[in-house]
Design a protein around this motif. Structure first.
Motif, PDB file in Angstrom:
ATOM      1  N   SER A  22      49.423  20.419  61.282  1.00 45.01           N
ATOM      2  CA  SER A  22      49.704  21.617  60.913  1.00 45.01           C
ATOM      3  C   SER A  22      48.717  22.593  60.980  1.00 45.01           C
ATOM      4  O   SER A  22      48.546  23.622  61.614  1.00 45.01           O
ATOM      5  CB  SER A  22      50.066  21.608  59.304  1.00 45.01           C
ATOM      6  OG  SER A  22      51.433  20.736  59.244  1.00 45.01           O
ATOM      7  N   THR A  91      57.231  23.247  64.442  1.00 44.79           N
ATOM      8  CA  THR A  91      56.048  24.227  64.083  1.00 44.79           C
ATOM      9  C   THR A  91      55.883  25.244  65.245  1.00 44.79           C
ATOM     10  O   THR A  91      55.775  26.320  65.097  1.00 44.79           O
ATOM     11  CB  THR A  91      54.806  23.482  63.568  1.00 44.79           C
ATOM     12  OG1 THR A  91      55.462  22.580  62.730  1.00 44.79           O
ATOM     13  CG2 THR A  91      53.889  24.402  62.942  1.00 44.79           C
ATOM     14  N   ARG A  94      59.053  27.473  65.643  1.00 46.23           N
ATOM     15  CA  ARG A  94      59.093  28.553  64.681  1.00 46.23           C
ATOM     16  C   ARG A  94      57.918  29.734  64.084  1.00 46.23           C
ATOM     17  O   ARG A  94      57.975  30.822  63.979  1.00 46.23           O
ATOM     18  CB  ARG A  94      59.476  27.597  63.327  1.00 46.23           C
ATOM     19  CG  ARG A  94      60.770  27.245  63.228  1.00 46.23           C
ATOM     20  CD  ARG A  94      61.246  26.632  61.922  1.00 46.23           C
ATOM     21  NE  ARG A  94      62.349  25.970  62.013  1.00 46.23           N
ATOM     22  CZ  ARG A  94      62.535  24.648  61.753  1.00 46.23           C
ATOM     23  NH1 ARG A  94      61.839  23.990  61.357  1.00 46.23           N
ATOM     24  NH2 ARG A  94      64.054  24.120  61.986  1.00 46.23           N
ATOM     25  N   ARG A 122      67.015  30.101  59.742  1.00 48.93           N
ATOM     26  CA  ARG A 122      66.159  30.551  58.585  1.00 48.93           C
ATOM     27  C   ARG A 122      64.792  31.381  59.040  1.00 48.93           C
ATOM     28  O   ARG A 122      64.189  32.075  58.370  1.00 48.93           O
ATOM     29  CB  ARG A 122      65.661  29.138  58.137  1.00 48.93           C
ATOM     30  CG  ARG A 122      64.872  28.257  59.041  1.00 48.93           C
ATOM     31  CD  ARG A 122      64.379  27.051  58.602  1.00 48.93           C
ATOM     32  NE  ARG A 122      65.833  26.353  58.065  1.00 48.93           N
ATOM     33  CZ  ARG A 122      65.601  25.026  57.314  1.00 48.93           C
ATOM     34  NH1 ARG A 122      64.339  24.422  57.061  1.00 48.93           N
ATOM     35  NH2 ARG A 122      66.613  24.342  56.943  1.00 48.93           N
ATOM     36  N   ALA A 161      62.843  25.909  50.961  1.00 48.54           N
ATOM     37  CA  ALA A 161      61.040  25.713  50.863  1.00 48.54           C
ATOM     38  C   ALA A 161      60.744  25.377  52.174  1.00 48.54           C
ATOM     39  O   ALA A 161      60.955  24.212  52.613  1.00 48.54           O
ATOM     40  CB  ALA A 161      60.813  24.727  50.087  1.00 48.54           C
ATOM     41  N   ALA A 163      57.255  25.835  54.919  1.00 45.95           N
ATOM     42  CA  ALA A 163      56.272  26.559  55.468  1.00 45.95           C
ATOM     43  C   ALA A 163      55.953  27.090  56.774  1.00 45.95           C
ATOM     44  O   ALA A 163      55.501  28.129  57.098  1.00 45.95           O
ATOM     45  CB  ALA A 163      54.987  25.458  55.345  1.00 45.95           C
ATOM     46  N   ARG A 189      53.052  24.095  51.910  1.00 52.33           N
ATOM     47  CA  ARG A 189      51.982  23.963  52.470  1.00 52.33           C
ATOM     48  C   ARG A 189      51.427  25.393  52.918  1.00 52.33           C
ATOM     49  O   ARG A 189      51.996  26.192  53.279  1.00 52.33           O
ATOM     50  CB  ARG A 189      51.542  22.949  53.679  1.00 52.33           C
ATOM     51  CG  ARG A 189      52.517  23.376  54.821  1.00 52.33           C
ATOM     52  CD  ARG A 189      52.622  22.340  55.812  1.00 52.33           C
ATOM     53  NE  ARG A 189      53.522  20.906  55.351  1.00 52.33           N
ATOM     54  CZ  ARG A 189      53.459  20.122  55.945  1.00 52.33           C
ATOM     55  NH1 ARG A 189      52.931  19.768  57.086  1.00 52.33           N
ATOM     56  NH2 ARG A 189      54.117  19.092  55.480  1.00 52.33           N
ATOM     57  N   ASP A 311      56.858  15.084  54.350  1.00 53.87           N
ATOM     58  CA  ASP A 311      56.819  14.341  55.623  1.00 53.87           C
ATOM     59  C   ASP A 311      56.404  12.849  55.274  1.00 53.87           C
ATOM     60  O   ASP A 311      56.375  12.088  56.225  1.00 53.87           O
ATOM     61  CB  ASP A 311      55.604  14.951  56.504  1.00 53.87           C
ATOM     62  CG  ASP A 311      56.038  16.112  57.122  1.00 53.87           C
ATOM     63  OD1 ASP A 311      57.346  16.438  56.954  1.00 53.87           O
ATOM     64  OD2 ASP A 311      55.084  16.785  57.787  1.00 53.87           O
ATOM     65  N   LYS A 338      64.858  17.408  59.869  1.00 50.55           N
ATOM     66  CA  LYS A 338      63.439  17.105  60.559  1.00 50.55           C
ATOM     67  C   LYS A 338      63.929  16.613  61.754  1.00 50.55           C
ATOM     68  O   LYS A 338      64.864  16.656  62.579  1.00 50.55           O
ATOM     69  CB  LYS A 338      62.868  16.157  59.653  1.00 50.55           C
ATOM     70  CG  LYS A 338      62.521  16.754  58.303  1.00 50.55           C
ATOM     71  CD  LYS A 338      61.536  17.810  58.400  1.00 50.55           C
ATOM     72  CE  LYS A 338      61.338  18.486  56.910  1.00 50.55           C
ATOM     73  NZ  LYS A 338      60.534  19.754  57.056  1.00 50.55           N
TER      74      LYS A 338
HETATM   75  C1  S3P Z   1      54.976  21.866  58.702  1.00 48.69           C
HETATM   76  C2  S3P Z   1      56.055  22.195  57.577  1.00 48.69           C
HETATM   77  C3  S3P Z   1      56.978  21.369  57.389  1.00 48.69           C
HETATM   78  C4  S3P Z   1      56.724  19.908  57.913  1.00 48.69           C
HETATM   79  C5  S3P Z   1      56.323  19.825  59.353  1.00 48.69           C
HETATM   80  C6  S3P Z   1      55.218  20.594  59.384  1.00 48.69           C
HETATM   81  C7  S3P Z   1      54.016  23.047  59.121  1.00 48.69           C
HETATM   82  O1  S3P Z   1      58.282  21.741  57.742  1.00 48.69           O
HETATM   83  O2  S3P Z   1      57.890  19.081  57.600  1.00 48.69           O
HETATM   84  O3  S3P Z   1      56.053  18.591  59.601  1.00 48.69           O
HETATM   85  O4  S3P Z   1      53.283  22.802  59.887  1.00 48.69           O
HETATM   86  O5  S3P Z   1      54.395  24.152  58.715  1.00 48.69           O
HETATM   87  P1  S3P Z   1      59.206  22.917  57.102  1.00 48.69           P
HETATM   88  O6  S3P Z   1      58.294  24.045  56.929  1.00 48.69           O
HETATM   89  O7  S3P Z   1      60.222  23.158  58.032  1.00 48.69           O
HETATM   90  O8  S3P Z   1      59.712  22.263  55.509  1.00 48.69           O
END
Ligand code: S3P
Length: 424
Positions: A22, A91, A94, A122, A161, A163, A189, A311, A338
């Motif tokens: 991340s 990631t 998005r 989303r 929820a 990140a 996160r 995760d 996921k």
């Molecule tokens: C991540 C956010 C999480 C996580 C993914 C990495 C990130 O996903 O499951 O592996 O780096 O922001 P979501 O934001 O879809 O919950």
């Protein structure tokens, strides 16, 4: 490539897990949004992060790995029309959608079969509210076309929820008129907000709310990436489950919004310690060590805790099969969206090994301890399922055969080689 795993006497040794995935994505993408040069030390060497590097190159950025191991990002002249292949990486898709909404005249984002199944409405919804034109495929998925431009700040209360959604909106907000606020009702996160502050953005945090004021340029910085807690988690659980084991995972990220698994494992009776270190930013990191301990079941249903282990649920399920009593995970329906449907994947796989597991729409319950028996299992094309089942295979009698184990490439190409170095 299918791979056979069998029981091992114990695990012992020290291992540096790859850089946090991340944080690596963010260091690259925010580096591309900055003035000057971003240097990244300890970047994750993984397919997902390489996907982001390639995408940034397609956008006209200079991204280069230096012989000393650092990665440099410079963006002199970004293109305004580009195509992004986000591969397997949610990631990448998005966060870069947020970037494209602000900076691209026209951009197309696509991904592999798994990513094409994952929800993108989303991000489309808030980015459209900021003024971008976002067209998704039927079903609200990739491929997506984004026509960006003059954006204006919004106040966005996140319905899920995520990140990734929060980060997409904040990245778009960097270039928007006025202030963009994201209300993160369930804390997710916070690597984006931490890095934005370190890079000089006009960002403020107040409880569950993060705001960024557009127009303040980001400055390139030096980012030191700690080891990925989500990769370390497999070894923490393996050491916990195999009698006589002890592993040390130096310089691992332990950001509290990521390392929630440690709180859950602590409630279950696990033995581990963290010697705190610093990354130079506000990211927490430390030398993490774990050793064998008998576990008992736990309940995990508090939304903030689910977000902090999102995760790690697959590997927590493996731990639960060896814990005395009932472990119940609820409120984790996001796992169905996921890289695979991680609830069904773990239920099917652990059942095949003989675990007592009940599936719920939003989680599962496991009664333990059950002796596991090796069987054929599937990665479901998902790196974390493959690694979780490898750890299950270490405690199961007989052979556990994982189909398509090479999918670990996505986050941890050397996972099996590193695991082998710990086997005693
Ligand atoms: C991540 C956010 C999480 C996580 C993914 C990495 C990130 O996903 O499951 O592996 O780096 O922001 P979501 O934001 O879809 O919950």
């Amino acid at each position: 490539m299918s791979l056979v795993i069998h029981k091992v006497p114990r695990l012992e040794g020290s291992l540096k897990v790859p850089g946090d995935k991340s944080i690596s994505h963010r260091a690259l993408i925010l580096g591309a949004a900055a003035r000057g040069r971003q240097t990244i030390e300890g970047i994750a060497d993984s397919a997902d992060v390489r996907t982001t590097m390639e995408a940034l190159r397609a956008m006209g950025c200079f991204v280069e790995a230096m012989p000393d191991g650092r990665t440099i990002v410079l963006s002199h002249s970004m293109s305004t029309e580009f195509e992004i292949d986000a591969g397997n990486s949610g990631t990448t898709a998005r966060l870069l959608a947020g970037f494209a909404a602000a900076r691209a005249r026209r951009c197309r984002i696509d991904g592999d079969a798994s990513l094409r199944r994952r929800p993108m409405a989303r991000i489309a919804e808030p980015l459209a509210r900021m003024g971008a034109r976002v067209v998704l495929s039927n079903g609200g998925t990739l491929p997506a076309t984004i026509e960006g431009g003059e954006l204006h700040g919004i106040r966005y209360e996140m319905p899920v929820a995520s990140a990734q959604v929060k980060s997409a909106v904040l990245i778009a907000g960097l270039f928007a008129e006025g202030e963009t606020t994201v209300v993160d009702r369930i804390p997710t996160r916070d690597h984006t907000e931490i890095m934005l502050a370190a890079m000089g953005a006009d960002v403020t945090r107040d409880g569950n709310t993060v705001s960024v004021r557009g127009g303040t340029p980001l400055e390139g910085i030096h980012v030191t990436v700690p080891g990925d807690f989500s990769s370390a988690a497999f070894f923490v659980v393996a050491a916990t489950l195999i009698p006589g084991s002890r592993v040390l995972l130096p310089f691992t990220g332990v950001n509290p919004r990521r390392a929630g698994l440690l709180n859950v494992l602590e409630r279950m009776g696990a033995k581990f310690s963290i010697d705190a270190l610093h990354t130079g930013m506000a990211e927490h990191a430390g030398d993490l060590s774990a050793s064998y301990a008998p576990l008992h079941g736990a309940t995990v249903n508090e939304p903030a805790e689910i977000a902090a282990i999102i995760d790690e649920v697959p590997i927590l399920a493996v731990a639960a099969t060896q814990a005395e009593g009932r472990t119940e995970i609820r409120g984790a329906a996001e796992l169905r969206y996921k890289e695979s449907n991680r609830i069904t994947a773990m239920v099917e796989n652990l059942r095949a090994l003989g675990a007592t597991i009940e599936e719920f729409e939003d989680g599962f319950a496991i009664e333990g301890p059950t002796p596991l028996r090796g069987a054929k299992v599937s990665s479901y094309g998902d790196h974390r399922i493959a690694m979780a089942m490898a750890i299950a295979g270490l405690v199961a009698d007989g052979n556990t055969e994982i189909d398509d184990a090479s999918v670990v490439e996505v986050s941890y190409p050397k996972f099996f080689a590193d695991l082998r170095t710990l086997i005693r």
